[in-house]
Design a protein around this motif. Sequence first.
Motif, PDB file in Angstrom:
ATOM      1  N   THR A   1      49.435  38.425  37.364  1.00 38.13           N
ATOM      2  CA  THR A   1      49.161  39.573  38.234  1.00 38.13           C
ATOM      3  C   THR A   1      49.635  40.848  37.555  1.00 38.13           C
ATOM      4  O   THR A   1      50.770  40.917  37.071  1.00 38.13           O
ATOM      5  CB  THR A   1      49.879  39.416  39.586  1.00 38.13           C
ATOM      6  OG1 THR A   1      49.418  38.220  40.222  1.00 38.13           O
ATOM      7  CG2 THR A   1      49.599  40.606  40.489  1.00 38.13           C
TER       8      THR A   1
ATOM      9  N   ASP B   1      49.857  45.022  38.282  1.00 36.79           N
ATOM     10  CA  ASP B   1      49.737  46.147  39.213  1.00 36.79           C
ATOM     11  C   ASP B   1      49.639  47.442  38.431  1.00 36.79           C
ATOM     12  O   ASP B   1      50.420  47.677  37.502  1.00 36.79           O
ATOM     13  CB  ASP B   1      50.948  46.186  40.145  1.00 36.79           C
ATOM     14  CG  ASP B   1      50.948  45.031  41.132  1.00 36.79           C
ATOM     15  OD1 ASP B   1      50.205  45.116  42.128  1.00 36.79           O
ATOM     16  OD2 ASP B   1      51.680  44.048  40.889  1.00 36.79           O
TER      17      ASP B   1
ATOM     18  N   LEU C   1      46.353  47.509  49.807  1.00 41.39           N
ATOM     19  CA  LEU C   1      46.523  46.825  48.530  1.00 41.39           C
ATOM     20  C   LEU C   1      45.178  46.219  48.132  1.00 41.39           C
ATOM     21  O   LEU C   1      44.684  45.295  48.770  1.00 41.39           O
ATOM     22  CB  LEU C   1      47.580  45.732  48.639  1.00 41.39           C
ATOM     23  CG  LEU C   1      47.821  44.886  47.382  1.00 41.39           C
ATOM     24  CD1 LEU C   1      48.368  45.751  46.247  1.00 41.39           C
ATOM     25  CD2 LEU C   1      48.776  43.734  47.684  1.00 41.39           C
TER      26      LEU C   1
ATOM     27  N   SER D   1      42.791  44.223  45.442  1.00 39.98           N
ATOM     28  CA  SER D   1      42.943  43.219  44.386  1.00 39.98           C
ATOM     29  C   SER D   1      41.585  42.800  43.856  1.00 39.98           C
ATOM     30  O   SER D   1      40.629  42.645  44.627  1.00 39.98           O
ATOM     31  CB  SER D   1      43.674  41.977  44.917  1.00 39.98           C
ATOM     32  OG  SER D   1      44.941  42.315  45.452  1.00 39.98           O
TER      33      SER D   1
ATOM     34  N   ARG E   1      45.721  44.553  40.562  1.00 41.20           N
ATOM     35  CA  ARG E   1      45.955  45.141  41.884  1.00 41.20           C
ATOM     36  C   ARG E   1      46.318  46.618  41.777  1.00 41.20           C
ATOM     37  O   ARG E   1      46.850  47.077  40.771  1.00 41.20           O
ATOM     38  CB  ARG E   1      47.091  44.408  42.598  1.00 41.20           C
ATOM     39  CG  ARG E   1      46.925  42.903  42.697  1.00 41.20           C
ATOM     40  CD  ARG E   1      47.965  42.265  43.603  1.00 41.20           C
ATOM     41  NE  ARG E   1      49.345  42.608  43.227  1.00 41.20           N
ATOM     42  CZ  ARG E   1      50.418  42.051  43.770  1.00 41.20           C
ATOM     43  NH1 ARG E   1      50.273  41.148  44.733  1.00 41.20           N
ATOM     44  NH2 ARG E   1      51.622  42.386  43.371  1.00 41.20           N
TER      45      ARG E   1
END
Length: 346
Positions: free
Chosen positions: A27, A29, A65, A67, A82
């Motif tokens: 992941t 961000d 948020l 994604s 994200r």
Amino acid sequence: MTGWLPHPADTLFGPDAHAEESYGVLTVDVPAVSWTSALGTARSVLGCTFFDWLSAVDEPGTGFLVSAHLVALAPVRRLLLRTTVPHEAPVLESAVEVFAGAAWHERETHEMFGPHPDAVPALAALAPLVRSVAVITGRPAEKAVLLGGFADEPSLGHLTVLGHYGAQRWDAATGELHTPETPPGLAAARAELPAVLADAGDPPGTWTEDKGQAFAVHTRRAEDPEGAFAALRGPLAALTERHGLHLEPGRLVLEIRPPGVDKGVALIEYVQETDARAVLYAGDDLGDLAAYDAVDRLRGEGVPGLLVCSGDEVPELASRADLVVPGPGQVAALLAAIAETIRRAH
């Protein structure tokens, strides 16, 4: 470095990017301003060429948020990219320029949280000052009413929602929904559809949406969206012809519905019903071309009309519009400005 990233996250995706790996999923961000460039990096540098899905969740006190799940195929590696946009400014640059298949995901994600925040206030400001305001949509009327929050806005007493391209109708003044019976040909075609898709190779990633008075085959999630669209168009056209229906191509979607039902027919009938003396029509998809034709026809009959295109992703629409604006927010701003101009004139 984190997971299978070849370099630190902030080196690959820019300052303020950070990464973590959990349960086999990497992941990353990134700030909202870096969203599309990060998508481009994931595709061109990390080899994540397969766009799986895009969605969002509302994080109270933080924002939305967003994604996107991307996959590198050789070897298979998964990346969850994200970003967060604040509640007070829920705007994010589209991923379509990087992944064409993101268009449907963005629209569906947007619909989960309702219309653009300026849309209903703009309609509420304009509705009391004009003869009527109508929303003409290919979606079921009740879904459009629910997503738009139209039933909860007292200033929208003049609003009419024409769903299923005019086959359904909801009037704010009465709150009543009128739905015709489903044509028998539609039920027969729906039952035959799985066999038609199988005979056409059933391109991986395609899926069917049942709209009640219509159904649609989407190819946006396919490995080759354009190729799947081309492969299915002929077989679906033959299916509609066998059952006396109409095939309406859209942006990587093929919709089957009853004949004689389109946004142009709905618009002409509504203008005649309301005896409108001028028309403004705004649209953003291929299904709006019929309404553009209707406005041209009305112009020829002496009814002034203005064609507005939201976004420029559909060149067939943008090239015919009198005014092209960047997106729904600007359409709302235009309607609010018209309302203010009318108010000042009176």
